[in-house]
Scaffold this active site. Structure first.
Site, PDB file in Angstrom:
ATOM      1  N   TRP A 107       1.599  -8.793  10.891  1.00  0.00           N
ATOM      2  CA  TRP A 107       2.295  -8.738  12.186  1.00  0.00           C
ATOM      3  C   TRP A 107       1.243  -8.948  13.269  1.00  0.00           C
ATOM      4  O   TRP A 107       0.451  -8.057  13.544  1.00  0.00           O
ATOM      5  CB  TRP A 107       2.989  -7.385  12.327  1.00  0.00           C
ATOM      6  CG  TRP A 107       3.707  -7.143  13.627  1.00  0.00           C
ATOM      7  CD1 TRP A 107       3.218  -7.295  14.888  1.00  0.00           C
ATOM      8  CD2 TRP A 107       5.057  -6.672  13.791  1.00  0.00           C
ATOM      9  NE1 TRP A 107       4.157  -6.946  15.818  1.00  0.00           N
ATOM     10  CE2 TRP A 107       5.298  -6.559  15.179  1.00  0.00           C
ATOM     11  CE3 TRP A 107       6.070  -6.329  12.903  1.00  0.00           C
ATOM     12  CZ2 TRP A 107       6.512  -6.108  15.692  1.00  0.00           C
ATOM     13  CZ3 TRP A 107       7.272  -5.878  13.421  1.00  0.00           C
ATOM     14  CH2 TRP A 107       7.499  -5.787  14.798  1.00  0.00           C
ATOM     15  N   ASP A 108       1.254 -10.121  13.874  1.00  0.00           N
ATOM     16  CA  ASP A 108       0.228 -10.492  14.850  1.00  0.00           C
ATOM     17  C   ASP A 108       0.750 -10.295  16.271  1.00  0.00           C
ATOM     18  O   ASP A 108       1.967 -10.175  16.499  1.00  0.00           O
ATOM     19  CB  ASP A 108      -0.142 -11.968  14.600  1.00  0.00           C
ATOM     20  CG  ASP A 108      -1.536 -12.334  15.070  1.00  0.00           C
ATOM     21  OD1 ASP A 108      -2.144 -11.550  15.815  1.00  0.00           O
ATOM     22  OD2 ASP A 108      -2.011 -13.421  14.690  1.00  0.00           O
ATOM     23  N   MET A 109      -0.131 -10.296  17.242  1.00  0.00           N
ATOM     24  CA  MET A 109       0.223 -10.140  18.660  1.00  0.00           C
ATOM     25  C   MET A 109      -0.920 -10.750  19.447  1.00  0.00           C
ATOM     26  O   MET A 109      -1.998 -10.170  19.499  1.00  0.00           O
ATOM     27  CB  MET A 109       0.373  -8.646  18.946  1.00  0.00           C
ATOM     28  CG  MET A 109       1.007  -8.246  20.244  1.00  0.00           C
ATOM     29  SD  MET A 109      -0.139  -8.186  21.610  1.00  0.00           S
ATOM     30  CE  MET A 109       0.800  -7.267  22.796  1.00  0.00           C
ATOM     31  N   ASN A 110      -0.700 -11.940  20.002  1.00  0.00           N
ATOM     32  CA  ASN A 110      -1.831 -12.722  20.491  1.00  0.00           C
ATOM     33  C   ASN A 110      -1.978 -12.870  21.994  1.00  0.00           C
ATOM     34  O   ASN A 110      -2.628 -13.800  22.450  1.00  0.00           O
ATOM     35  CB  ASN A 110      -1.802 -14.121  19.866  1.00  0.00           C
ATOM     36  CG  ASN A 110      -2.325 -14.099  18.447  1.00  0.00           C
ATOM     37  OD1 ASN A 110      -3.463 -13.742  18.214  1.00  0.00           O
ATOM     38  ND2 ASN A 110      -1.475 -14.431  17.496  1.00  0.00           N
ATOM     39  N   ASP A 163      -0.347 -17.876   6.638  1.00  0.00           N
ATOM     40  CA  ASP A 163      -0.572 -17.450   8.025  1.00  0.00           C
ATOM     41  C   ASP A 163       0.221 -18.343   8.975  1.00  0.00           C
ATOM     42  O   ASP A 163       1.195 -19.014   8.587  1.00  0.00           O
ATOM     43  CB  ASP A 163      -2.088 -17.471   8.309  1.00  0.00           C
ATOM     44  CG  ASP A 163      -2.510 -16.465   9.372  1.00  0.00           C
ATOM     45  OD1 ASP A 163      -2.355 -16.775  10.568  1.00  0.00           O
ATOM     46  OD2 ASP A 163      -2.991 -15.376   9.009  1.00  0.00           O
ATOM     47  N   CYS A 196      -2.151  -6.723  13.410  1.00  0.00           N
ATOM     48  CA  CYS A 196      -3.199  -7.641  13.864  1.00  0.00           C
ATOM     49  C   CYS A 196      -2.912  -7.925  15.327  1.00  0.00           C
ATOM     50  O   CYS A 196      -1.755  -7.894  15.749  1.00  0.00           O
ATOM     51  CB  CYS A 196      -3.093  -8.926  13.032  1.00  0.00           C
ATOM     52  SG  CYS A 196      -4.106 -10.291  13.607  1.00  0.00           S
ATOM     53  N   ASP A 202     -11.194 -11.470  14.337  1.00  0.00           N
ATOM     54  CA  ASP A 202     -11.204 -12.867  13.904  1.00  0.00           C
ATOM     55  C   ASP A 202     -12.616 -13.328  13.568  1.00  0.00           C
ATOM     56  O   ASP A 202     -12.810 -14.472  13.146  1.00  0.00           O
ATOM     57  CB  ASP A 202     -10.603 -13.762  14.995  1.00  0.00           C
ATOM     58  CG  ASP A 202      -9.086 -13.711  14.958  1.00  0.00           C
ATOM     59  OD1 ASP A 202      -8.531 -13.211  13.970  1.00  0.00           O
ATOM     60  OD2 ASP A 202      -8.450 -14.167  15.930  1.00  0.00           O
TER      61      ASP A 202
END
Ligand code: DGJ
Length: 739
Positions: A476-479, A365, A525, A547
């Protein structure tokens, strides 16, 4: 089947159990006639009451505005008398706002149109589609709208979208183009929506509809933690198993608008589409604008029937990944195990231990790139941190593949840290408004993904890694949400296009990724589940749900998500206790049952587990592979409701949750029960199952005994659950039909 009755200019879309009917009334207005339980094909235009005051304008010109304000219009415009919420709105060459869409032509054909650059449903050989297109035009300006309605005959859903085209002589500014609007007059007087926050996504609201407008929406640039692009309209008596349920969702991942408006005459206008707030799109002569698809589901089998229709539709006609029908590798993700604090040896230790227990995929991660020891830096610099990973990723991937495991990697492609080489080289690539401070969120900015050169720079970095080490899976995250939405690449009058252009850019890069690496397992994600929507499913067969990995919280999050999205797409992991989000302790076994109601995996430091917990892992993996096909391809029946106050005293509904997946041919099923809170002095519980074949007998194991009961018995009398002592205790039972 789609039928056109020429005499009354009526179109009837019939699926297995539902009919959707619309008609062209005098002067060419397209009106909604009926949507609900299936009806024989017949002239239903009487339902419109246009033989009553105020009549159509040609019969009563003086009350023209009343006609607009009362007629159930299928794609209502602003500016000429319909004061309810419009679906379509633009500014003409005079700077004025009015639209008067009238029927021009229609077409009925086999198949389903594709939507360029947007995720969309598709037909298959096994389950073909039929489409009705109706062309409408605003004569004074030449603007046209092509409404599209697709049905898959076995599913009680209608897929709607609209394509706007400027066939006039001048440029116009489109201010709103919703994906659908439907005026309903039926027994539904309650609205279900999903609200939430980070770590508490998709909680349930079910409230009476009042006069006026009730809406959920997003203006965050993503579908959001706070509200989901979904709502259902139900009757007060609608339950999980029975009653009418009308479900709406949007195949889109950006700003959305979902609204029900109870109007003066008790008609409910239901709408969903791109959020018109802060949206504008310039249309030069000849240019088109395509809306995302809306999915409208009708069920007479309550909320359960509505959800199963969404699940099947998305599974069969939206998710494309080769992984959708495959048993997915059981993964272990290091985020909750290490956060940013790891090195090669630590990761190898986790992988060694995980491999011994049968875990199949190791996911690295956040924190592996740049000099990222915290979330303050390095987004945009996608090269391995040599301090933590000497020699790059290769020594780690060699080790992992040597163990017989696959390797997966985390990226956050849309983001850039102020402290990054990428930002120092290209500060204008971040979304911003000149002369205004840029708002940081989690210490980061958003890249302007509307620009091909920005996407390409990220693509080159990702591709370089994908081509040098064996990466089987990407998270594929986007925070963060978008702020100061401005693009250096757009002129002032087109800045409001950026919200949608950004989403199109995200889709373009995900499309490139999955077409160049078709075997890649992609998991989307967004700070947990802030972009858990049907649009993302077109690219990734699974999405990280939240989360919050606490098993009790997950019951609610996964229940809410399952209202409109398939459980097979819900990323769900077993993590350690006390849980990092809630501090709660739950049995390891129960965490496994809850995570198996989704895509199963682990997110913990397996080297630190007690021997007793670790010993359960091989059997959990065995059960996931043996029965996971039921979660992926079976029909889900929610038997409990983790939000419910007592709905059924006889079953002590308070304090438990349960669900069952039944194979389509009803030959087997997987039942799970969770006792959320233990009740003293309570005898065994009888939980009534659902979805089984009443005529067949099923066997299952309970406490080392084999029990055989008829489907009718299990559904009417229930399965007996005994001896669960303590909170959050549960059981999982596999049932097989006797031949
Ligand atoms: C948010 C995700 O939801 C988490 O699972 C994790 O990947 C972090 N981001 C990493 O920053």
């Amino acid at each position: 089947m789609i039928t056109h009755i020429e005499a009354c200019r009526q179109f009837q879309l019939d699926t297995a159990h539902a009919s959707y009917v619309l008609t062209v009334v005098d002067e060419g207005y397209l009106a909604h006639v009926y949507w609900g339980k299936k009806l024989p094909v017949a002239d239903m235009t009487d339902l419109l009451r246009i033989d009553e005051n105020p009549f159509v304008p040609s019969k009563n010109e003086r009350d023209r505005s009343s006609f607009f304000d009362t007629t159930p219009l299928e794609y209502p415009c602003a500016g000429i008398g319909d004061y309810r919420e419009a679906a379509f709105d633009f500014v003409d060459a005079h700077g004025c706002r009015a639209g008067d869409l009238r029927y021009v032509s229609h077409r009925i054909y086999d198949g389903k149109p594709t939507l360029e650059g947007l995720p969309h449903t598709f037909a298959t050989d096994a389950e073909p589609a039929e489409t009705l297109e109706i062309l409408l035009q605003d004569q004074p300006t030449g603007m046209t709208v092509l409404l599209s309605y697709t049905i898959f005959p076995q599913l009680d859903a209608v897929i709607r979208s609209a394509q706007v085209r400027n066939d006039g002589p001048a440029a116009y500014m489109l201010n709103r183009a919703l994906s659908c609007s439907v005026d309903l007059e039926n027994e539904c007087s309650e609205m279900i929506t999903l609200y939430g926050s980070w770590a508490r996504e998709r909680q349930l609201d079910r409230l009476p509809i009042r006069h006026g407008k009730q809406r959920v929406d997003s203006l965050r640039g993503e579908s959001s933690h706070q509200y989901s692009p979904f709502f259902a309209l139900v009757a007060p008596q609608t339950t999980e198993q029975s009653g009418s349920a009308y479900g709406f969702t949007l195949i889109y991942s950006g700003n959305f608008f979902a609204q029900a408006e109870m109007t003066q005459h008790g008609v409910l206008r239901a709408q969903i589409g791109i959020n018109p707030d802060d949206f504008a799109w310039e249309l030069q002569p000849g240019a088109t604008f395509q809306t995302p698809e809306a999915v409208l589901v009708y069920s007479e089998e309550g909320l359960g029937g509505m959800s199963r229709c969404f699940h099947q539709l998305f599974h069969k006609h939206l998710i494309r990944s080769v992984w959708k029908d495959r048993s997915r590798p059981v993964l272990i993700n290091n985020w909750e195990a290490t956060y940013f604090n790891f090195d090669l040896e630590k990761l190898k230790g986790i992988a060694d231990c995980a491999a011994k227990l049968g875990i199949e995929l190791f996911v690295l991660d956040d924190g592996w790139f740049g000099h990222r020891d915290s979330d303050n830096c390095s987004l945009g610099d996608w090269s391995p941190d040599e301090r933590k990973l000497p020699g790059g990723l290769k020594p780690l991937t060699d080790h992992i593949t040597g163990l017989g495991m696959k390797f997966g990697l985390w990226f956050e492609p849309e983001m850039v840290s102020p402290d990054s080489d990428l930002y120092r080289a290209h500060p204008d690539w971040a979304i911003q408004i000149p002369g205004r401070p840029m708002t940081q969120c989690r210490g980061q900015y958003v890249l302007d993904f509307s620009r091909a050169e920005v996407r390409d720079a990220i693509w080159q970095q990702m591709k370089q890694l994908l081509d040098t080490v064996p990466i089987s899976y990407i998270k594929w995250d986007m925070n963060r949400q978008l702020t100061e939405v401005g693009s250096a690449a757009l002129p002032a009058h087109r800045q409001k296009e950026l919200w949608h252009r950004y989403v199109l850019g995200v889709y373009a890069l995900q499309e490139k990724l999955v077409t160049n690496y078709p075997d890649l397992l992609l998991e989307n994600c967004s700070g947990g589940g802030a972009r858990f929507d049907a649009g993302m499913l077109y690219y990734s067969p699974q999405i990280w749900s939240s989360d919050d990995t606490d098993a009790k919280e997950r019951l609610r999050i996964q229940y809410g998500t399952s209202l409109f999205l398939p459980p097979s797409a819900m990323g769900a992991h077993v993590s350690v206790c006390p849980n990092h989000a809630t501090g709660r302790n739950t049995p390891f076994e129960t965490r496994g049952y809850v995570a198996m109601n989704g895509t199963f995996g682990y997110e913990l430091d397996v080297t630190q587990l007690s021997a007793e917990d670790a010993a359960q892992i091989p059997d959990q993996i065995r059960r996931y592979h043996a029965w996971g096909h039921l979660v992926r391809n079976g029909l889900q029946y929610r038997l409990g409701n983790p939000f419910a106050p007592s709905a059924c005293a006889a079953q002590m509904q308070d304090g438990w949750d349960a669900w069952i997946y039944v194979a389509e041919d009803r030959s087997e099923a997987l039942f799970t029960f969770i006792q959320m809170t233990a009740d003293p002095n309570l005898r065994s519980r009888r939980i009534r199952l659902a979805g089984l074949d009443p005529e067949r007998h099923y066997t299952y194991a309970w406490n080392a005994n084999t029990i055989t009961r008829s489907g009718a018995y299990l559904m009417q009398c229930g399965i007996r659950i005994q001896n669960l002592w303590g909170d959050m205790k549960g059981c999982q039972i596999h049932l097989t039909a006797v031949q």
